[in-house]
Design a protein around this motif. Structure first.
Motif, PDB file in Angstrom:
ATOM      1  N   TYR A 390       0.917  -1.193   0.018  1.00 39.64           N
ATOM      2  CA  TYR A 390      -0.290  -0.088   0.131  1.00 39.64           C
ATOM      3  C   TYR A 390       0.893   1.371   0.078  1.00 39.64           C
ATOM      4  O   TYR A 390       0.369   2.417   0.118  1.00 39.64           O
ATOM      5  CB  TYR A 390      -0.982  -0.012   1.090  1.00 39.64           C
ATOM      6  CG  TYR A 390      -2.059  -1.117   1.131  1.00 39.64           C
ATOM      7  CD1 TYR A 390      -2.900  -1.094   0.620  1.00 39.64           C
ATOM      8  CD2 TYR A 390      -1.518  -2.422   1.819  1.00 39.64           C
ATOM      9  CE1 TYR A 390      -3.780  -2.277   0.575  1.00 39.64           C
ATOM     10  CE2 TYR A 390      -2.327  -3.370   1.992  1.00 39.64           C
ATOM     11  CZ  TYR A 390      -3.488  -3.297   1.087  1.00 39.64           C
ATOM     12  OH  TYR A 390      -4.465  -4.308   1.257  1.00 39.64           O
ATOM     13  N   MET A 391       2.280   0.986  -0.239  1.00 41.01           N
ATOM     14  CA  MET A 391       3.024   2.276  -0.111  1.00 41.01           C
ATOM     15  C   MET A 391       2.915   3.033  -1.138  1.00 41.01           C
ATOM     16  O   MET A 391       2.900   2.792  -2.279  1.00 41.01           O
ATOM     17  CB  MET A 391       4.389   1.851   0.256  1.00 41.01           C
ATOM     18  CG  MET A 391       4.884   1.522   1.611  1.00 41.01           C
ATOM     19  SD  MET A 391       6.827   1.400   1.435  1.00 41.01           S
ATOM     20  CE  MET A 391       7.024   0.804   3.326  1.00 41.01           C
ATOM     21  N   SER A 392       2.991   4.325  -1.011  1.00 40.52           N
ATOM     22  CA  SER A 392       3.263   5.501  -2.094  1.00 40.52           C
ATOM     23  C   SER A 392       4.590   5.338  -2.757  1.00 40.52           C
ATOM     24  O   SER A 392       5.493   4.816  -2.344  1.00 40.52           O
ATOM     25  CB  SER A 392       2.867   6.732  -1.739  1.00 40.52           C
ATOM     26  OG  SER A 392       3.846   7.258  -0.771  1.00 40.52           O
ATOM     27  N   PRO A 393       4.587   5.801  -4.062  1.00 38.91           N
ATOM     28  CA  PRO A 393       6.147   5.903  -4.530  1.00 38.91           C
ATOM     29  C   PRO A 393       7.145   6.320  -3.781  1.00 38.91           C
ATOM     30  O   PRO A 393       8.325   6.180  -3.773  1.00 38.91           O
ATOM     31  CB  PRO A 393       5.718   6.547  -5.870  1.00 38.91           C
ATOM     32  CG  PRO A 393       4.384   6.369  -6.216  1.00 38.91           C
ATOM     33  CD  PRO A 393       3.728   6.532  -4.854  1.00 38.91           C
ATOM     34  N   GLU A 394       6.700   7.553  -3.278  1.00 35.03           N
ATOM     35  CA  GLU A 394       7.620   8.259  -2.403  1.00 35.03           C
ATOM     36  C   GLU A 394       8.075   7.716  -1.256  1.00 35.03           C
ATOM     37  O   GLU A 394       9.216   7.746  -0.740  1.00 35.03           O
ATOM     38  CB  GLU A 394       7.222   9.906  -2.121  1.00 35.03           C
ATOM     39  CG  GLU A 394       5.649   9.930  -1.310  1.00 35.03           C
ATOM     40  CD  GLU A 394       4.616   9.798  -2.273  1.00 35.03           C
ATOM     41  OE1 GLU A 394       3.652  10.647  -1.770  1.00 35.03           O
ATOM     42  OE2 GLU A 394       4.686   9.485  -3.434  1.00 35.03           O
ATOM     43  N   ASP A 409      13.153  13.735  -4.736  1.00 31.46           N
ATOM     44  CA  ASP A 409      12.817  15.075  -4.291  1.00 31.46           C
ATOM     45  C   ASP A 409      11.415  15.268  -3.394  1.00 31.46           C
ATOM     46  O   ASP A 409      11.131  16.280  -3.263  1.00 31.46           O
ATOM     47  CB  ASP A 409      12.931  16.214  -5.350  1.00 31.46           C
ATOM     48  CG  ASP A 409      14.144  16.244  -5.960  1.00 31.46           C
ATOM     49  OD1 ASP A 409      15.241  16.143  -5.193  1.00 31.46           O
ATOM     50  OD2 ASP A 409      14.268  16.742  -7.300  1.00 31.46           O
ATOM     51  N   ALA A 410      10.898  13.933  -3.496  1.00 31.18           N
ATOM     52  CA  ALA A 410       9.423  14.036  -2.800  1.00 31.18           C
ATOM     53  C   ALA A 410       9.446  14.458  -1.407  1.00 31.18           C
ATOM     54  O   ALA A 410      10.424  14.333  -0.584  1.00 31.18           O
ATOM     55  CB  ALA A 410       8.806  12.672  -3.221  1.00 31.18           C
ATOM     56  N   GLU A 478       2.997  11.115  -9.367  1.00 27.75           N
ATOM     57  CA  GLU A 478       3.576  12.287  -8.894  1.00 27.75           C
ATOM     58  C   GLU A 478       2.505  12.870  -7.811  1.00 27.75           C
ATOM     59  O   GLU A 478       1.293  13.029  -8.032  1.00 27.75           O
ATOM     60  CB  GLU A 478       3.748  13.297 -10.064  1.00 27.75           C
ATOM     61  CG  GLU A 478       4.897  12.736 -10.927  1.00 27.75           C
ATOM     62  CD  GLU A 478       4.864  13.723 -12.112  1.00 27.75           C
ATOM     63  OE1 GLU A 478       4.640  15.194 -11.709  1.00 27.75           O
ATOM     64  OE2 GLU A 478       5.450  13.393 -13.219  1.00 27.75           O
ATOM     65  N   PRO A 479       3.211  13.069  -6.392  1.00 22.73           N
ATOM     66  CA  PRO A 479       2.173  13.632  -5.466  1.00 22.73           C
ATOM     67  C   PRO A 479       1.361  14.884  -5.869  1.00 22.73           C
ATOM     68  O   PRO A 479       0.462  15.173  -5.654  1.00 22.73           O
ATOM     69  CB  PRO A 479       3.144  13.860  -4.429  1.00 22.73           C
ATOM     70  CG  PRO A 479       4.402  12.970  -4.833  1.00 22.73           C
ATOM     71  CD  PRO A 479       4.414  12.935  -6.009  1.00 22.73           C
ATOM     72  N   ARG A 480       1.859  15.696  -6.711  1.00 23.78           N
ATOM     73  CA  ARG A 480       1.395  16.957  -7.013  1.00 23.78           C
ATOM     74  C   ARG A 480       0.307  16.832  -7.842  1.00 23.78           C
ATOM     75  O   ARG A 480      -0.564  17.702  -7.994  1.00 23.78           O
ATOM     76  CB  ARG A 480       2.620  17.945  -7.873  1.00 23.78           C
ATOM     77  CG  ARG A 480       2.883  17.461  -9.055  1.00 23.78           C
ATOM     78  CD  ARG A 480       3.723  18.423  -9.859  1.00 23.78           C
ATOM     79  NE  ARG A 480       4.414  17.690 -11.073  1.00 23.78           N
ATOM     80  CZ  ARG A 480       3.699  17.905 -12.245  1.00 23.78           C
ATOM     81  NH1 ARG A 480       2.412  18.600 -12.173  1.00 23.78           N
ATOM     82  NH2 ARG A 480       4.391  17.406 -13.385  1.00 23.78           N
TER      83      ARG A 480
END
Length: 771
Positions: A390-394, A409-410, A478-480
């Motif tokens: 369930y982890m996010s890429p960052e 850079d996240a 991408e979080p943004r």
């Protein structure tokens, strides 16, 4: 001996900087080893100062020194910064790097105790648990026969955090030892302080959870027993929210060196139980009743009586399965928003950490507490909380040792929790996670960076386009590009639950409303031009029969020229002004629909311009009629050399009717088109704000006023017949009667548009005003 790939490599050393602020946290300085890992020193301390003194820590220089040869550096002091404020923090980083190379590269090991002899300042404060864990992990990689239990015994002050790091490090396949103190054996049936232990609900590496009866309050509680260290209770006590498991209080049991944290007891099982039932149920048989079936099974297993009449259970039972997923997602998104408002991240959102009440309400539990709303992700391989699936890429970038690209850079913030929630909701909807289980963080990271577009076909055919869009946005690499807060995600889930609103915002691909976005300019020209041409024709005919026809032929010719000039100037000028003033409403929806990138500010301005499309257009048209209403009487006065007062009565009546026609009918046609076709495109591709709710309310009030204008068209016609008279001109009287009849028919049509606009606005307001 482990392969060279297990060593940190740094062919291009990064900027050698860190922020002064104390010892390293779990994210950033925990480890410098991992698959393909490399060292980086840009670290922001979670919960530390927002700005600090950036200085040279020496880590990159030490890595370069090791990479240039296989001999240990002469003295680590050569790499230490001179700034006293961060000397100890920098020393800890240097020790971590040195440990890795010594144990794995050259087999010249040193222990933490040896470093403490060389650098007494290490003992100026508690040894960071991250350093203890790093030594343990490096020794394991070097082939040492070392056990976690030995470290728990050797470093009791760091034991809880050490075990936590071991349990949450995705690279570790070792079972974590119990971090409960010696003599803390607990049995069901035992009385512990004010609690009777009834049943064990679960256990972890450093805690056990019991169902207990609190005798003083005569209530059931979930009792979590752990070592008396850390600030978890104080942090969790801040989270007072209906969709978060409530922490009542804590007690310290000094005689047994335990801390008893007692919390709300939630008996309906977990979302993991529901996911298992979903997998065993054919898609066509899934509905909200499935949630209640899962809960009832768990209640029956525990011997708990279910609730009687419950409006919540009735609501759930009536939902389709996609609506049920959105119903649960909305509440969990609100829980994440509340945690974010308290500066707390969850960092381990997964089905096992969502409990269900007997009524079916989800409650988020087991926060892996992190103070502050963001944690910097350095390039070095670190240990972050979370379950790999369930982890996010960052988060994975930290575990996988990513040092380049967006992940490097996240920042781990609430968008990481939103990503995990998106994975969980996808799994709940389909019965399977969007990504296959991978053995390593690096492989999982690669899959997540590729996005979920390739597996979007796995979503069921009956999934509403809105829910599909919401899940795909939550799972953006991408979080943004994700929803930035839990509140905004909650609004989107609310949209999924409102049938009218979701069909409005996300029409079926290829539908008429979706295609209409490409025809904005022709639709505007028709909506404005046709009523204005009809009004112009009526005005010209009426004035010619009642006023101009009685003038001399030369005066009539002069007024004909005045009519022509006014028309040739007014129509093109009005068209240019309307297109310029409404340019954002014309261009941005089409740009967004075609996949173009639009910044948030432009998107917000375009939404306002779109809701104002009808008002702006008719304002320009009315201004043209106002100018004509001044120019024409002046021209008439000059040409005719004086006209009777009754003539002005006819002129004013004619201009009033034409002005009302030019304002009311185009307004409702354009507003209906904007609300049904243009505004939903902008709403679905951007984040919803509270300003949108205000703009929708303003549009509702404004539409009511324009409805009154539309109602005035037949009324003005009747007034003209009654008070102005027609001087025996029968065909003029017929024309006015036709106007009255047409005005009544037009008002009926406009009123129907008004009702539809009103219903659409109410649906949109229900969504944008959530929270």
């Amino acid at each position: 001996m482990p392969p060279e790939s297990d060593l940190p490599r740094n062919p291009d050393p990064p900027d050698d900087a860190t922020v002064a602020g104390g010892p390293p946290t779990a994210v950033g300085l925990a480890a410098l080893l991992g698959p393909g890992g490399s060292g980086s020193d840009a670290t922001t301390r979670s919960g530390g100062p927002s700005a600090g003194v950036v200085v040279d820590t020496g880590v990159a220089r030490l890595v370069s020194e090791w990479e240039e040869g296989d001999r240990p550096p002469a003295d680590l002091r050569d790499f230490l910064p001179d700034t006293d404020a961060i000397r100890r923090a920098a020393l800890i980083e240097l020790v971590m790097v040195d440990l890795a190379y010594r144990w794995i590269r050259v087999r010249r090991p040193k222990r933490i105790a040896d470093y403490c002899l060389d650098f007494p300042e290490l003992l100026a404060g508690p040894i960071p648990p991250e350093l203890v864990y790093e030594e343990y992990r490096v020794r394991r990689l070097a082939g040492e026969d070392v056990h976690a239990d030995d470290y728990v015994a050797e470093f009791p002050e760091q034991a809880e955090r050490f075990v936590w790091l071991l349990e949450h490090d995705p690279r570790s396949g070792e079972a974590a030892p119990s971090a409960l103190p010696d003599g803390a054996d607990l049995r069901v049936g035992e009385r512990l302080d004010d609690f009777d232990l009834v049943a064990e609900l679960g256990h972890g590496a450093f805690a056990r959870v019991f169902l207990a009866r609190q005798t003083a309050m005569q209530r059931w509680v979930a009792l979590k027993l752990s070592r008396n260290v850390g600030a978890e209770p104080q942090t969790l006590a801040q989270l007072d929210h209906p969709y978060i498991v409530r922490v009542y209080d804590q007690r310290v049991l000094e005689d047994r060196r335990l801390r008893a944290l007692f919390m709300e007891y939630v008996p309906g099982g977990t979302l993991l139980d529901l996911v298992r039932l979903v997998r065993a149920t054919p898609p066509e048989r899934r509905s909200g009743q499935l949630v209640l079936d899962s809960i009832d099974r768990e209640l029956s297993r525990k011997g708990v009586t279910g609730p009687g009449e419950s409006s919540v259970r009735d609501e759930l039972a009536a939902l389709s399965w996609p609506e049920t997923v959105a119903w649960i997602g909305l509440r969990l998104a609100e829980a994440l928003e509340h945690a974010r408002s308290q500066g707390i991240l969850h960092r381990d959102v997964k089905p096992a950490n969502v409990l269900l009440t007997a009524e079916g309400i989800p409650k988020l539990a087991d926060f892996n507490v992190s103070s502050g709303d963001a944690v910097a992700v350095p390039g070095s391989t670190g240990v972050v909380a979370g379950s790999l699936a369930y982890m996010s890429p960052e988060q994975l970038a930290v575990s996988a040792g990513a040092t380049s690209g967006a992940a490097a850079d996240a920042r781990i913030d609430t968008r990481s929790d939103i990503y995990s929630l998106g994975v969980m909701m996808w799994e709940l909807l389909t019965g399977a996670r969007p990504f296959p289980d991978d053995d390593t963080p690096a492989a999982a990271l690669e899959r997540r960076r590729a996005g979920v577009a390739a597996v979007a076909a796995a979503l069921p055919d009956g999934c509403p386009p809105t829910l599909r869009r919401v899940l795909l946005t939550a799972l953006e690499p991408e979080p943004r590009r994700r929803w930035s807060t839990g509140r905004k995600l909650a609004r989107q889930f609310a949209l999924c639950l409102d049938a009218r609103a979701r069909d409005l915002v996300d029409p079926r691909p290829g539908s008429t409303r979706s295609a209409a976005v490409r025809w904005t300019v022709p639709i505007m020209l028709a909506a404005i031009g046709i009523p204005n041409l009809l009004a112009t024709g009526y005005n010209y005919y009426y004035n010619r029969e009642t006023i101009v026809g009685s003038l001399s032929q030369s005066a009539q010719n002069s007024l004909e020229q005045v009519h022509l000039v006014i028309g040739l100037v007014a129509f093109p000028l009005a068209a240019v002004l309307i297109l310029w003033w409404c340019r954002l409403a014309i261009t941005v929806p089409r740009q967004v629909q075609s996949g173009g990138a639009v910044d948030a500010q432009t998107l917000g301005d375009a939404r306002r311009a779109t809701l104002d499309l009808g008002h702006r257009s008719v304002a320009v048209a009315f201004a043209m009629w106002l100018v004509a209403g001044i120019v024409y009487p002046i021209s008439l006065q000059i040409v005719a050399g004086g006209i009777p007062a009754v003539t002005f009565t006819h002129l004013i009546a004619s201009l009033s009717v034409c002005g009302a026609v030019a304002v009311a009918y185009p307004y409702f046609i354009l507003t209906f088109y904007a609300v049904r076709s243009l505004y939903p495109v902008l709403l679905s591709h951007g984040e919803i704000h509270s300003d949108d709710g205000r703009d929708l309310r303003v549009l509702g009030v404004r539409s009511t006023r324009y409805l009154a204008v539309a109602a005035s068209v037949p009324l003005v016609g009747v007034a003209g017949l009654t008070f102005a008279g027609t001087d025996g001109v029968g065909h003029v009287e017929v024309t006015v009667r036709v106007l009255c009849l047409g005005g009544i028919v037009g008002f009926i049509i406009v009123y129907q548009l008004f009702r539809r606009i009103e219903a659409d606005l109410r649906a949109l307001q229900r969504v944008v005003m959530l929270g």
